[in-house]
Design a protein around this motif. Structure first.
Motif, PDB file in Angstrom:
ATOM      1  N   SER A  20       0.845  -1.204   0.000  1.00  0.00           N
ATOM      2  CA  SER A  20       0.000   0.000   0.000  1.00  0.00           C
ATOM      3  C   SER A  20       0.878   1.252   0.000  1.00  0.00           C
ATOM      4  O   SER A  20       0.580   2.224  -0.703  1.00  0.00           O
ATOM      5  CB  SER A  20      -0.943  -0.003   1.209  1.00  0.00           C
ATOM      6  OG  SER A  20      -0.196   0.023   2.402  1.00  0.00           O
ATOM      7  N   LEU A  21       1.970   1.213   0.758  1.00  0.00           N
ATOM      8  CA  LEU A  21       2.877   2.377   0.773  1.00  0.00           C
ATOM      9  C   LEU A  21       3.515   2.577  -0.601  1.00  0.00           C
ATOM     10  O   LEU A  21       3.618   3.706  -1.102  1.00  0.00           O
ATOM     11  CB  LEU A  21       3.957   2.184   1.844  1.00  0.00           C
ATOM     12  CG  LEU A  21       3.484   2.420   3.281  1.00  0.00           C
ATOM     13  CD1 LEU A  21       4.512   1.902   4.284  1.00  0.00           C
ATOM     14  CD2 LEU A  21       3.244   3.914   3.513  1.00  0.00           C
ATOM     15  N   ALA A  22       3.929   1.447  -1.220  1.00  0.00           N
ATOM     16  CA  ALA A  22       4.542   1.557  -2.553  1.00  0.00           C
ATOM     17  C   ALA A  22       3.530   2.129  -3.543  1.00  0.00           C
ATOM     18  O   ALA A  22       3.857   3.013  -4.348  1.00  0.00           O
ATOM     19  CB  ALA A  22       5.024   0.181  -3.002  1.00  0.00           C
ATOM     20  N   ALA A  23       2.295   1.638  -3.467  1.00  0.00           N
ATOM     21  CA  ALA A  23       1.268   2.102  -4.403  1.00  0.00           C
ATOM     22  C   ALA A  23       0.945   3.575  -4.168  1.00  0.00           C
ATOM     23  O   ALA A  23       0.714   4.337  -5.123  1.00  0.00           O
ATOM     24  CB  ALA A  23       0.007   1.237  -4.240  1.00  0.00           C
ATOM     25  N   TYR A  24       0.929   3.980  -2.903  1.00  0.00           N
ATOM     26  CA  TYR A  24       0.628   5.385  -2.595  1.00  0.00           C
ATOM     27  C   TYR A  24       1.711   6.292  -3.169  1.00  0.00           C
ATOM     28  O   TYR A  24       1.422   7.346  -3.745  1.00  0.00           O
ATOM     29  CB  TYR A  24       0.508   5.565  -1.080  1.00  0.00           C
ATOM     30  CG  TYR A  24       0.049   6.954  -0.696  1.00  0.00           C
ATOM     31  CD1 TYR A  24      -1.232   7.377  -1.018  1.00  0.00           C
ATOM     32  CD2 TYR A  24       0.892   7.824  -0.022  1.00  0.00           C
ATOM     33  CE1 TYR A  24      -1.666   8.655  -0.683  1.00  0.00           C
ATOM     34  CE2 TYR A  24       0.474   9.096   0.327  1.00  0.00           C
ATOM     35  CZ  TYR A  24      -0.812   9.503  -0.010  1.00  0.00           C
ATOM     36  OH  TYR A  24      -1.223  10.768   0.315  1.00  0.00           O
ATOM     37  N   ALA A  25       2.947   5.841  -3.011  1.00  0.00           N
ATOM     38  CA  ALA A  25       4.060   6.635  -3.566  1.00  0.00           C
ATOM     39  C   ALA A  25       3.932   6.743  -5.080  1.00  0.00           C
ATOM     40  O   ALA A  25       4.211   7.793  -5.669  1.00  0.00           O
ATOM     41  CB  ALA A  25       5.391   5.983  -3.193  1.00  0.00           C
ATOM     42  N   LEU A  26       3.493   5.667  -5.726  1.00  0.00           N
ATOM     43  CA  LEU A  26       3.354   5.695  -7.183  1.00  0.00           C
ATOM     44  C   LEU A  26       2.133   6.507  -7.629  1.00  0.00           C
ATOM     45  O   LEU A  26       2.149   7.162  -8.672  1.00  0.00           O
ATOM     46  CB  LEU A  26       3.222   4.249  -7.718  1.00  0.00           C
ATOM     47  CG  LEU A  26       4.507   3.412  -7.670  1.00  0.00           C
ATOM     48  CD1 LEU A  26       4.191   1.941  -7.898  1.00  0.00           C
ATOM     49  CD2 LEU A  26       5.507   3.908  -8.709  1.00  0.00           C
ATOM     50  N   ALA A  27       1.088   6.484  -6.804  1.00  0.00           N
ATOM     51  CA  ALA A  27      -0.156   7.142  -7.211  1.00  0.00           C
ATOM     52  C   ALA A  27      -0.164   8.629  -6.887  1.00  0.00           C
ATOM     53  O   ALA A  27      -0.763   9.422  -7.615  1.00  0.00           O
ATOM     54  CB  ALA A  27      -1.351   6.459  -6.536  1.00  0.00           C
ATOM     55  N   ARG A  28       0.481   9.030  -5.805  1.00  0.00           N
ATOM     56  CA  ARG A  28       0.297  10.407  -5.335  1.00  0.00           C
ATOM     57  C   ARG A  28       1.562  11.268  -5.282  1.00  0.00           C
ATOM     58  O   ARG A  28       1.477  12.480  -5.401  1.00  0.00           O
ATOM     59  CB  ARG A  28      -0.306  10.372  -3.920  1.00  0.00           C
ATOM     60  CG  ARG A  28      -1.783  10.019  -3.900  1.00  0.00           C
ATOM     61  CD  ARG A  28      -2.588  11.151  -4.523  1.00  0.00           C
ATOM     62  NE  ARG A  28      -3.983  11.054  -4.192  1.00  0.00           N
ATOM     63  CZ  ARG A  28      -4.934  10.659  -5.030  1.00  0.00           C
ATOM     64  NH1 ARG A  28      -4.601  10.309  -6.264  1.00  0.00           N
ATOM     65  NH2 ARG A  28      -6.191  10.596  -4.655  1.00  0.00           N
ATOM     66  N   LEU A  29       2.701  10.632  -5.052  1.00  0.00           N
ATOM     67  CA  LEU A  29       3.907  11.451  -4.900  1.00  0.00           C
ATOM     68  C   LEU A  29       4.538  11.701  -6.263  1.00  0.00           C
ATOM     69  O   LEU A  29       4.409  10.887  -7.173  1.00  0.00           O
ATOM     70  CB  LEU A  29       4.908  10.760  -3.962  1.00  0.00           C
ATOM     71  CG  LEU A  29       4.361  10.343  -2.587  1.00  0.00           C
ATOM     72  CD1 LEU A  29       5.472   9.776  -1.719  1.00  0.00           C
ATOM     73  CD2 LEU A  29       3.703  11.533  -1.880  1.00  0.00           C
ATOM     74  N   ARG A  30       5.200  12.826  -6.375  1.00  0.00           N
ATOM     75  CA  ARG A  30       5.880  13.160  -7.632  1.00  0.00           C
ATOM     76  C   ARG A  30       7.376  12.971  -7.430  1.00  0.00           C
ATOM     77  O   ARG A  30       7.981  13.654  -6.609  1.00  0.00           O
ATOM     78  CB  ARG A  30       5.585  14.627  -8.006  1.00  0.00           C
ATOM     79  CG  ARG A  30       4.138  14.895  -8.328  1.00  0.00           C
ATOM     80  CD  ARG A  30       3.780  14.347  -9.711  1.00  0.00           C
ATOM     81  NE  ARG A  30       2.339  14.334  -9.933  1.00  0.00           N
ATOM     82  CZ  ARG A  30       1.567  13.257  -9.757  1.00  0.00           C
ATOM     83  NH1 ARG A  30       2.094  12.123  -9.360  1.00  0.00           N
ATOM     84  NH2 ARG A  30       0.270  13.306  -9.982  1.00  0.00           N
ATOM     85  N   TRP A  31       7.974  12.061  -8.131  1.00  0.00           N
ATOM     86  CA  TRP A  31       9.419  11.836  -8.006  1.00  0.00           C
ATOM     87  C   TRP A  31       9.975  11.315  -9.331  1.00  0.00           C
ATOM     88  O   TRP A  31       9.253  10.736 -10.145  1.00  0.00           O
ATOM     89  CB  TRP A  31       9.749  10.875  -6.867  1.00  0.00           C
ATOM     90  CG  TRP A  31       8.839   9.658  -6.752  1.00  0.00           C
ATOM     91  CD1 TRP A  31       7.599   9.654  -6.226  1.00  0.00           C
ATOM     92  CD2 TRP A  31       9.100   8.332  -7.207  1.00  0.00           C
ATOM     93  NE1 TRP A  31       7.049   8.403  -6.287  1.00  0.00           N
ATOM     94  CE2 TRP A  31       7.971   7.558  -6.886  1.00  0.00           C
ATOM     95  CE3 TRP A  31      10.174   7.712  -7.826  1.00  0.00           C
ATOM     96  CZ2 TRP A  31       7.878   6.206  -7.184  1.00  0.00           C
ATOM     97  CZ3 TRP A  31      10.089   6.357  -8.097  1.00  0.00           C
ATOM     98  CH2 TRP A  31       8.948   5.614  -7.785  1.00  0.00           C
ATOM     99  N   ALA A  32      11.264  11.529  -9.512  1.00  0.00           N
ATOM    100  CA  ALA A  32      11.907  11.188 -10.785  1.00  0.00           C
ATOM    101  C   ALA A  32      11.870   9.678 -11.003  1.00  0.00           C
ATOM    102  O   ALA A  32      12.138   8.905 -10.078  1.00  0.00           O
ATOM    103  CB  ALA A  32      13.366  11.677 -10.771  1.00  0.00           C
ATOM    104  N   GLY A  33      11.509   9.260 -12.194  1.00  0.00           N
ATOM    105  CA  GLY A  33      11.509   7.834 -12.537  1.00  0.00           C
ATOM    106  C   GLY A  33      10.236   7.116 -12.161  1.00  0.00           C
ATOM    107  O   GLY A  33      10.154   5.890 -12.287  1.00  0.00           O
ATOM    108  N   ARG A  34       9.239   7.845 -11.652  1.00  0.00           N
ATOM    109  CA  ARG A  34       8.000   7.212 -11.205  1.00  0.00           C
ATOM    110  C   ARG A  34       7.306   6.412 -12.317  1.00  0.00           C
ATOM    111  O   ARG A  34       6.975   5.241 -12.109  1.00  0.00           O
ATOM    112  CB  ARG A  34       7.056   8.272 -10.640  1.00  0.00           C
ATOM    113  CG  ARG A  34       5.835   7.719  -9.937  1.00  0.00           C
ATOM    114  CD  ARG A  34       4.991   8.857  -9.423  1.00  0.00           C
ATOM    115  NE  ARG A  34       4.461   9.644 -10.508  1.00  0.00           N
ATOM    116  CZ  ARG A  34       3.234   9.485 -11.044  1.00  0.00           C
ATOM    117  NH1 ARG A  34       2.436   8.565 -10.551  1.00  0.00           N
ATOM    118  NH2 ARG A  34       2.838  10.223 -12.048  1.00  0.00           N
TER     119      ARG A  34
END
Lengths: 276, 433
Positions: free
Chosen positions: A91-105
């Motif tokens: 869930s944490l990995a998915a949240y980072a992919l769905a909501r956070l903006r970071w290089a290489g996402r």
């Protein structure tokens, strides 16, 4: 009139398909309560689903022939650890992919999706060699850790989180909550259905896992239920009643869990789009 | 004063005296078979641990259905136990893969002389003994005396009196004439796994064929698809075609009296005896050529190449092969005791015992062990497929030829299994007592 006919036909088709799906389960459960001599004798007729004589002998046999409680506890421990840690990590990995903006996402998201098509059997041997080389075998943790990160779970969470209104999280941010706090206090309570779905899908997939524990365990201390059923495949004649009773006992916890969380599961299926 | 304190301190802090010899942890893998077998093995391990203090056996029960898979995985991971039990089909494969060490110099000669010849033949590969056994198996034909006498057929009770193929055909016809559905023969078609090879390859060998060329081990061509094998399997196919074989989906064809004859082994005796009592007769298989051939082989014991103290492991095997434990184990599973000493004391197998025929077959050389080749699992699987096709009416020669092609391809792909692993020796250093 025509509409009634259509509805009737649809219901009939649903009943037939439901019966087709339920028949093996009914055969398993009913057969487990039959005397040994009747199981194969009744198999080709409607009597397979309606025992004339009930008996608990097969269940007594199961408990006499294997240490069922031990294997059940092993399975509960392994699967419980896998589900709980999987829910946290994925869930944490998915949240980072769905909501956070970071290089290489986008690249990482693509990579996660790509690993979905790699079957476990394809990586089982290299994984086995790698872990054996460092002496990590024959305990319960080696049956959990390699499977905690799961691309399907990440994808299901990702789809669900992407569909949540951003306003909820933005309100929390305005109140001063950080990313993790926002996730824990706002996202998780709104994503119960997704968590239930992922938990059940994970459990369904790993509860019956056979190949990995076969490769990685030697003693009964870490052996889960699917390996224990191999105890019943002995020299002939096989006792089918014992096998059916063991199967029923093995399926029961998952079935119970599914019944308990059925509503959340159905909601989650609808929300994450895994149906069909 | 200071010296006293130092002495007192040293006395307090002195390390405890080292133990002279901690017992060696001897890991033993055993198949989790029947509850009775497990009870006997646990009792034997407890008795061995109590009798000596050089080794402490740790018994690990492995489910029978996944046994070979777990052995292969453990071998790949370098995690094999010291002492390993394994089923007959895998003996030569395990030796060839370098999993086992020769036992010749580790076990006393008097014990090796006491073993049944069938057990020694089963455990020998490339001239060296790699496995021993507590028991062997018996294969024969069970009969219902009442039904046989009603049909007026002769009942053979020893290998010399075995029915010839033509006589057996006449017996089936005579029994069928007195049977409502004509299905008089139970071939145990519901048995899984290796049964078909174990039960029916002796007919091929009796007819002059074989599963493979045993002399060279390099081909099945001309043996499994040769004239002897083809004629034997055509005869078997005729039993199906004429409707003599009971499909026995309920597993009760023989005990219910529906079938007068049942292909089977020692493990059938308790159930059959309960059902038929004095009407139960044990007969040799029919002979399809000049000589009677039956099968043998069961679970074996070996010492793995991972064992650091082979002599201790051998001591455990020697302990297991004492008549007391062999008799206890065979009382639990009904199998044939693997030593002559135990055989003579067995109520079932000693002269006059109800299962004596099985012992005679093993002692007098009627039992042919599985071909001594690492390819046996492949051979067995190919034969099983051929048998199923023949049962369903496929042309016999073509079915056997397909099996031959599969076997020969496997042999060729593996460079005819050169003896790469047979060179292993008992470790000299640390080989222990």
């Amino acid at each position: 009139m025509r509409r009634t006919l259509t509805t009737g036909l649809r219901h009939a088709a649903l009943l037939v398909s439901a019966a087709a799906f339920l028949a093996p389960v009914a055969f398993l459960v009913v057969g487990s309560f039959k005397p040994e001599g009747r199981i194969l004798a009744d198999a080709g007729s409607w009597r397979a689903f309606f025992p004339a004589h009930w008996t608990l002998d097969n269940y007594r046999d199961v408990f006499a022939r294997v240490d069922f409680v031990r294997f059940l506890l092993n399975s509960l421990l392994i699967n419980g650890a896998m589900v709980l840690s999987g829910l946290a990590v994925n869930s944490l990995a998915a949240y980072a992919l769905a909501r956070l903006r970071w290089a290489g996402r986008p690249f990482v998201l693509g990579l996660v999706l790509a690993t979905l098509v790699v079957p476990f059997e394809a990586i089982a041997v290299p994984l086995f060699y790698g872990l054996s080389a460092i002496g990590w075998r024959d305990d319960w943790s080696v049956q959990v850790v390699p499977f905690v990160a799961n691309p399907l779970s990440i994808w299901l969470f990702y789809v669900f989180f992407a569909g949540l209104p951003r306003e909820l999280e933005e309100a929390a941010r305005v109140d001063g909550a950080g990313v993790l706090r926002t996730f824990l206090t706002v996202v998780v309570p709104n994503a119960r259905a997704a968590f239930a779905t992922v938990a059940i899908v994970t459990l369904l997939f790993y509860w019956g896992m056979y190949l990995w524990p076969l490769l990685m365990t030697a003693g009964p201390h870490a052996r889960p239920l699917p390996l224990a059923i191999a105890t019943f495949y002995t020299l002939p004649p096989l006792r089918w009643g014992d096998i059916l009773a063991f199967g029923t006992l093995m399926v029961a916890p998952v079935l119970l869990l599914f019944i308990l969380f059925q509503r959340a599961f159905v909601r989650g299926v609808a929300a994450t789009g895994i149906k069909g | 004063m200071g010296g006293v304190l130092l002495a007192a301190a040293l006395a307090v802090w002195a390390p405890p005296p080292a133990r002279a010899h901690a017992p060696y942890a001897l890991t033993v893998w055993f198949h989790a078979g029947q509850p009775g077998e497990r009870r006997v093995m646990r009792a034997a391990v407890d008795a061995f641990n109590a009798e000596q203090d050089a080794a402490r056996v740790r018994l690990v029960l492995i489910p029978e259905g996944s046994y070979n898979g777990q052995v292969q995985a453990a071998a790949l991971a370098g995690d094999l136990p010291d002492v390993l039990e394994f089923d007959g089909p895998y003996v030569y494969n395990y030796v060839w893969e370098g999993k086992l060490i020769p036992l010749g110099g580790l076990l006393p000669k008097r014990l090796l002389r006491d073993l049944l010849p069938s057990v020694v033949r089963q455990g020998t590969y490339a001239g060296r003994l790699y496995s021993v056994a507590m028991f062997d198996s018996g294969l024969g034909l069970w009969g219902n005396r009442r039904l046989l006498e009603r049909a007026g057929v002769r009942i053979p009770t020893d290998p010399a009196g075995a029915w010839s193929a033509a006589q057996f055909d006449r017996v089936l016809a005579a029994l069928a004439r007195h049977d409502r559905d004509r299905r008089v023969l139970d071939l145990k078609l519901d048995y899984p796994g290796e049964w078909l090879t174990y039960a029916f390859s002796p007919l091929i060998e009796s007819a002059g064929g074989d599963l493979i060329d045993r002399r060279t081990g390099r081909t099945a061509r001309g043996f499994l698809d040769g004239p002897g094998a083809v004629s034997a399997m055509r005869r078997v196919q005729s039993w199906f075609r004429r409707g003599y074989v009971d499909p026995d989906v309920r597993g009760d064809a023989f005990v219910s009296g529906r079938a007068a004859l049942a292909w089977g082994g020692h493990w059938n005796y308790p159930r059959y005896h309960r059902a038929l009592g004095r009407d139960l007769v044990l007969m040799p298989l029919p002979r399809f050529g000049p000589r009677l051939v039956t099968d043998s082989g069961s679970w074996n014991w070996g010492i793995t190449t991972a064992c650091r103290r082979p002599r201790l492991a051998a001591r455990f095997l020697e302990f297991l092969l004492r008549p007391r434990w062999i008799l206890a184990m065979t009382a639990a599973n009904g199998a044939v005791p693997a030593t002559r000493t135990a055989l003579a004391r067995s109520p079932l197998y000693r002269p006059g015992g109800p299962l004596r025929l099985f012992a005679v077959q093993l002692e007098e050389g009627y039992a042919e062990p599985r071909p001594r080749t690492p390819a046996y699992p492949v051979i067995s699987s190919a034969f099983q497929q051929a048998f199923r096709a023949i049962r369903n009416g496929a042309p016999v020669r073509a079915a056997l030829r397909r099996a031959t092609t599969v076997i020969d391809r496997n042999l060729r792909d593996n460079d005819y299994y050169p003896p790469i692993a047979v060179v292993r020796r008992v470790p000299a250093a640390g080989g222990g007592r």
